[in-house]
Design a protein around this motif. Structure first.
Motif, PDB file in Angstrom:
ATOM      1  N   ALA A   1       1.375  -1.040  -0.150  1.00  0.00           N
ATOM      2  CA  ALA A   1      -0.353  -0.040   0.488  1.00  0.00           C
ATOM      3  C   ALA A   1       0.706   0.882   0.024  1.00  0.00           C
ATOM      4  O   ALA A   1       0.347   1.993   1.069  1.00  0.00           O
ATOM      5  N   ASP A   2       2.033   1.212  -0.629  1.00  0.00           N
ATOM      6  CA  ASP A   2       2.829   2.507  -0.887  1.00  0.00           C
ATOM      7  C   ASP A   2       1.842   3.691  -2.223  1.00  0.00           C
ATOM      8  O   ASP A   2       2.893   4.752  -2.421  1.00  0.00           O
TER       9      ASP A   2
ATOM     10  N   LEU B   1       0.818  -1.552  -8.296  1.00  0.00           N
ATOM     11  CA  LEU B   1      -0.024  -2.554  -8.819  1.00  0.00           C
ATOM     12  C   LEU B   1      -1.059  -3.911  -8.683  1.00  0.00           C
ATOM     13  O   LEU B   1       0.458  -4.407  -8.066  1.00  0.00           O
ATOM     14  N   PRO B   2      -1.730  -3.990  -8.243  1.00  0.00           N
ATOM     15  CA  PRO B   2      -1.853  -5.754  -7.850  1.00  0.00           C
ATOM     16  C   PRO B   2      -1.855  -6.643  -9.475  1.00  0.00           C
ATOM     17  O   PRO B   2      -0.891  -6.159 -10.188  1.00  0.00           O
ATOM     18  N   GLY B   3      -1.258  -7.891  -8.806  1.00  0.00           N
ATOM     19  CA  GLY B   3      -0.764  -8.786  -9.718  1.00  0.00           C
ATOM     20  C   GLY B   3      -1.790  -9.102 -10.206  1.00  0.00           C
ATOM     21  O   GLY B   3      -2.958  -9.063 -10.178  1.00  0.00           O
TER      22      GLY B   3
ATOM     23  N   ARG C   1      -6.240  -8.061  -2.257  1.00  0.00           N
ATOM     24  CA  ARG C   1      -7.006  -7.134  -3.483  1.00  0.00           C
ATOM     25  C   ARG C   1      -7.098  -8.130  -4.702  1.00  0.00           C
ATOM     26  O   ARG C   1      -6.121  -9.098  -4.150  1.00  0.00           O
ATOM     27  N   SER C   2      -7.365  -8.172  -5.310  1.00  0.00           N
ATOM     28  CA  SER C   2      -8.094  -8.781  -6.550  1.00  0.00           C
ATOM     29  C   SER C   2      -7.112  -8.588  -7.946  1.00  0.00           C
ATOM     30  O   SER C   2      -6.515  -7.804  -8.090  1.00  0.00           O
TER      31      SER C   2
ATOM     32  N   ALA D   1      -3.364   0.904  -7.927  1.00  0.00           N
ATOM     33  CA  ALA D   1      -2.097   1.361  -7.239  1.00  0.00           C
ATOM     34  C   ALA D   1      -2.217   1.566  -6.024  1.00  0.00           C
ATOM     35  O   ALA D   1      -2.532   0.578  -4.523  1.00  0.00           O
ATOM     36  N   LYS D   2      -3.406   2.047  -5.103  1.00  0.00           N
ATOM     37  CA  LYS D   2      -3.375   2.926  -3.867  1.00  0.00           C
ATOM     38  C   LYS D   2      -4.353   1.569  -3.469  1.00  0.00           C
ATOM     39  O   LYS D   2      -4.807   1.491  -2.322  1.00  0.00           O
ATOM     40  N   GLY D   3      -5.518   1.506  -4.125  1.00  0.00           N
ATOM     41  CA  GLY D   3      -6.671   0.404  -3.934  1.00  0.00           C
ATOM     42  C   GLY D   3      -7.607   1.087  -3.582  1.00  0.00           C
ATOM     43  O   GLY D   3      -8.450   0.525  -2.253  1.00  0.00           O
TER      44      GLY D   3
END
Length: 277
Positions: free
Chosen positions: A155-156, A160-162, A200-201, A275-277
């Motif tokens: 969470a930086d 990005l999520p995988g 994260r999805s 990226a932030k979610g």
């Protein structure tokens, strides 16, 4: 029926199914799945990357229209490109990148640290992707391997999520010797495990033609996992079932940036939001 005759029959069936899905087909020569007892084959892992088989099977049909709506330029890379000059990539307009981390449960990109951490140091939003091998192990096992070798999320605001790269099998039968129901279950096993571990999805990278043939065009993931679509033409075209929009479009195999060329579907703020979610 002999193995050779069976192979020709299998080739004919795949040509028919891919033609119905709207794909241009250039089938791999090996169309019979290896025996279940055979050791997993990673001989192509160093040169497999997102879309490595899609252009070969579906063709290239042009470049994006100049009047396309606002989009954000990015790219994806893997180990076969070697060390990347990230300052130059940023100077050429790269705003985000996906880096291949793993394949199956037996290969880690030897350039991953330079590519993944180097992009971050250059101010490029980065993520990692996994080249799926449903023929060698289960989806949950591969999700865990991916996370353990760089595929997690932090969470930086710049990670990005995988992403799960699920496409034509470079080692043999196009759908890894699995039925649409079995492949759908495998993808669900991967994405469910990733979500449980990372919170994260995962994105799903694929092409519409492959998705139609190999999953039966399941709509199962459209409400949960963002779509990263591969299509080399003037527009995104038809989306797989379940998705009413794409997040990323891989539109070309090469260009001004290293690796493959992508557009995020919207301005840079949308990339930052993912990226932030």
């Amino acid at each position: 029926m002999s193995r050779t005759v069976a192979g020709h029959a299998e080739q004919g069936r795949w040509r028919t199914r891919l033609a119905a899905a709207g794909a241009l087909v250039a089938l791999a020569p090996v169309l019979v799945a290896p025996p279940a007892s055979a050791a997993p084959d990673y001989s192509l892992a160093a040169t497999n990357y997102a879309g490595t088989q899609i252009a070969a099977h579906e063709g290239v049909h042009g470049s994006p229209r100049a009047d396309a709506p606002e989009q954000t330029l990015g790219h994806d890379v893997s180990g076969h490109q070697g060390p990347v000059d990230w300052s130059a990539a940023a100077g050429a307009g790269a705003k985000f990148v996906y880096v291949k981390a793993t394949e199956g449960t037996g290969f880690v990109n030897p350039q991953f640290s330079q590519q993944y951490d180097g992009a971050h140091a250059a101010g490029i939003i980065r993520g990692a992707y996994h080249f799926a091998r449903p023929d060698v192990s289960g989806g949950a096992e591969q999700a865990e391997y991916f996370i353990a070798h760089g595929g997690g999320w932090r969470a930086d605001g710049t990670t990005l999520p995988g992403a799960l790269d699920i496409e034509y099998n470079p080692y043999g039968v196009l759908c890894y010797g699995k039925s649409p129901a079995d492949l759908t279950a495998w993808i669900a096993d991967f994405t469910r495990t990733y979500l449980a571990k990372v919170k994260r999805s995962a994105l799903i990278y694929t092409s519409t033609a492959w998705w139609k043939v190999c999953t039966g065009n399941t709509a199962r993931f459209g409400n949960t996992d963002p779509l990263w679509l591969a299509r080399y033409g003037p527009d995104v075209g038809e989306l797989p079932a379940g998705w009413d929009k794409h997040s990323i479009w891989q539109f070309a195999r090469s260009g001004t940036l290293p690796g493959d060329q992508n557009y995020y579907n919207g301005p840079i703020g949308r990339v930052q939001a993912l990226a932030k979610g």
